[in-house]
Write a protein that holds these residues in place. Structure first.
Motif, PDB file in Angstrom:
ATOM      1  N   LYS A   1      -4.798   5.225  -0.546  1.00 43.03           N
ATOM      2  CA  LYS A   1      -5.733   5.406   0.566  1.00 43.03           C
ATOM      3  C   LYS A   1      -5.061   5.121   1.915  1.00 43.03           C
ATOM      4  N   TYR A   2      -5.468   5.908   2.895  1.00 39.19           N
ATOM      5  CA  TYR A   2      -5.010   5.769   4.281  1.00 39.19           C
ATOM      6  C   TYR A   2      -3.518   6.056   4.464  1.00 39.19           C
TER       7      TYR A   2
ATOM      8  N   SER B   1      -9.167   0.777  -5.982  1.00 44.55           N
ATOM      9  CA  SER B   1     -10.383   0.963  -5.180  1.00 44.55           C
ATOM     10  C   SER B   1     -11.501   1.524  -6.043  1.00 44.55           C
TER      11      SER B   1
ATOM     12  N   ASP C   1       0.817  -1.212   0.000  1.00 41.41           N
ATOM     13  CA  ASP C   1       0.000   0.000   0.000  1.00 41.41           C
ATOM     14  C   ASP C   1       0.850   1.261   0.000  1.00 41.41           C
TER      15      ASP C   1
ATOM     16  N   SER D   1      -5.209   4.817  -5.680  1.00 38.49           N
ATOM     17  CA  SER D   1      -6.549   4.438  -5.241  1.00 38.49           C
ATOM     18  C   SER D   1      -7.390   5.680  -5.006  1.00 38.49           C
ATOM     19  N   GLY D   2      -8.650   5.441  -4.652  1.00 44.76           N
ATOM     20  CA  GLY D   2      -9.503   6.495  -4.143  1.00 44.76           C
ATOM     21  C   GLY D   2      -9.191   6.738  -2.681  1.00 44.76           C
ATOM     22  N   PRO D   3      -9.986   7.573  -2.010  1.00 42.77           N
ATOM     23  CA  PRO D   3      -9.684   7.942  -0.631  1.00 42.77           C
ATOM     24  C   PRO D   3      -9.961   6.842   0.392  1.00 42.77           C
ATOM     25  N   ALA D   4     -10.701   5.803   0.016  1.00 44.60           N
ATOM     26  CA  ALA D   4     -11.028   4.733   0.962  1.00 44.60           C
ATOM     27  C   ALA D   4     -11.437   3.485   0.180  1.00 44.60           C
ATOM     28  N   THR D   5     -11.468   2.368   0.883  1.00 36.88           N
ATOM     29  CA  THR D   5     -11.887   1.112   0.272  1.00 36.88           C
ATOM     30  C   THR D   5     -13.276   1.239  -0.334  1.00 36.88           C
TER      31      THR D   5
ATOM     32  N   ALA E   1     -11.553   6.528  -7.355  1.00 36.03           N
ATOM     33  CA  ALA E   1     -10.547   7.588  -7.439  1.00 36.03           C
ATOM     34  C   ALA E   1     -11.047   8.726  -8.313  1.00 36.03           C
TER      35      ALA E   1
END
Length: 238
Positions: free
Chosen positions: A136-137, A191, A98, A163-167, A171
């Protein structure tokens, strides 16, 4: 480009299998193979790394031509590579992390990324490292820094994975477009991909790491969703 060299296609779907149990994981691998996916990623969601790697070996015996990578969330990339190679008879096709450890504040020196480079050289590993960048994260990345970060990451990873901001959250297409403009290196998205939105990313993304968008329930893939996403990636109607 590495994606075509390895998978034989310009854009590849790699289902992400959340390993909640042995039976569920093996069935999801079967579904992926039956649908025509060229590879999968196993992620140590609920099973410990040793059991995930045992699943890799079992899947390798059943599907010898299937590309198999892992994301061991509880391990740093060099440790993940070493454990995977030791447990899987010297073969693991991909390592996904990640956080690739790329830091713009120390552009001339990237000690975390260099550790993985040294680890792969020591083991003579020629698989694909999917390294998280603007992921993300992790530490947020300003829009104006995306291009420089992407160019820097391309020196250290085989596939730049964002990725996008969260699972499960898609994006920003503008973000991905900016990253694509900065490099010719392969870019993966991990994501929020579904059959309904994948066409938005086709001009920019080479590898699609999809779990939530093709699951029937957590850790269990839905064959119809897998097949529908594959058709959408090929520009075909569902």
């Amino acid at each position: 480009m590495k994606i075509r060299e390895v998978f034989g296609v310009d854009r590849v779907l790699l289902p992400v299998i959340h390993t909640i149990g042995h039976a569920e994981a093996i069935e999801s691998i079967r579904i992926s193979s039956a649908a025509g996916c060229r590879g999968v990623f196993l992620i140590d969601q609920e099973l410990p790394p040793a059991e995930v790697l045992a699943l890799v070996c079992k899947a390798r015996d059943a599907y010898p031509d299937l590309w198999i990578g892992v994301n061991l969330l509880s391990r740093r990339p060099p440790q993940a590579l070493a454990e995977a190679l030791d447990a899987c008879g010297g073969r693991i096709d991909g390592i996904w992390s990640d956080n690739a450890g790329i830091d713009l504040q120390t552009a001339d020196e990237q000690p975390i990324a260099e550790l993985f480079r040294a680890a792969r050289q020591a083991r003579n590993w020629n698989g694909l490292h999917f390294g998280g960048v603007a992921f993300k994260y992790q530490r947020p990345v300003a829009s104006e820094d995306l291009g420089r970060l992407t160019m820097l990451a391309a020196k250290y990873v085989d596939v730049i994975c964002t990725s996008g901001p969260a699972t499960g959250i898609a994006a920003d297409v503008v973000k991905v477009c900016r990253m694509r403009a900065a490099t010719d290196a392969p870019i993966a998205l991990a994501s929020g991909i579904t059959a309904e939105n994948v066409r938005d990313y086709l001009p920019y993304v080479d590898a699609y790491l999809v779990g939530t968008g093709i699951e029937a329930s957590f850790g269990v893939l839905d064959p119809r969703k897998v097949e529908t996403l594959l058709r959408a990636m090929e520009g075909k109607c569902a």
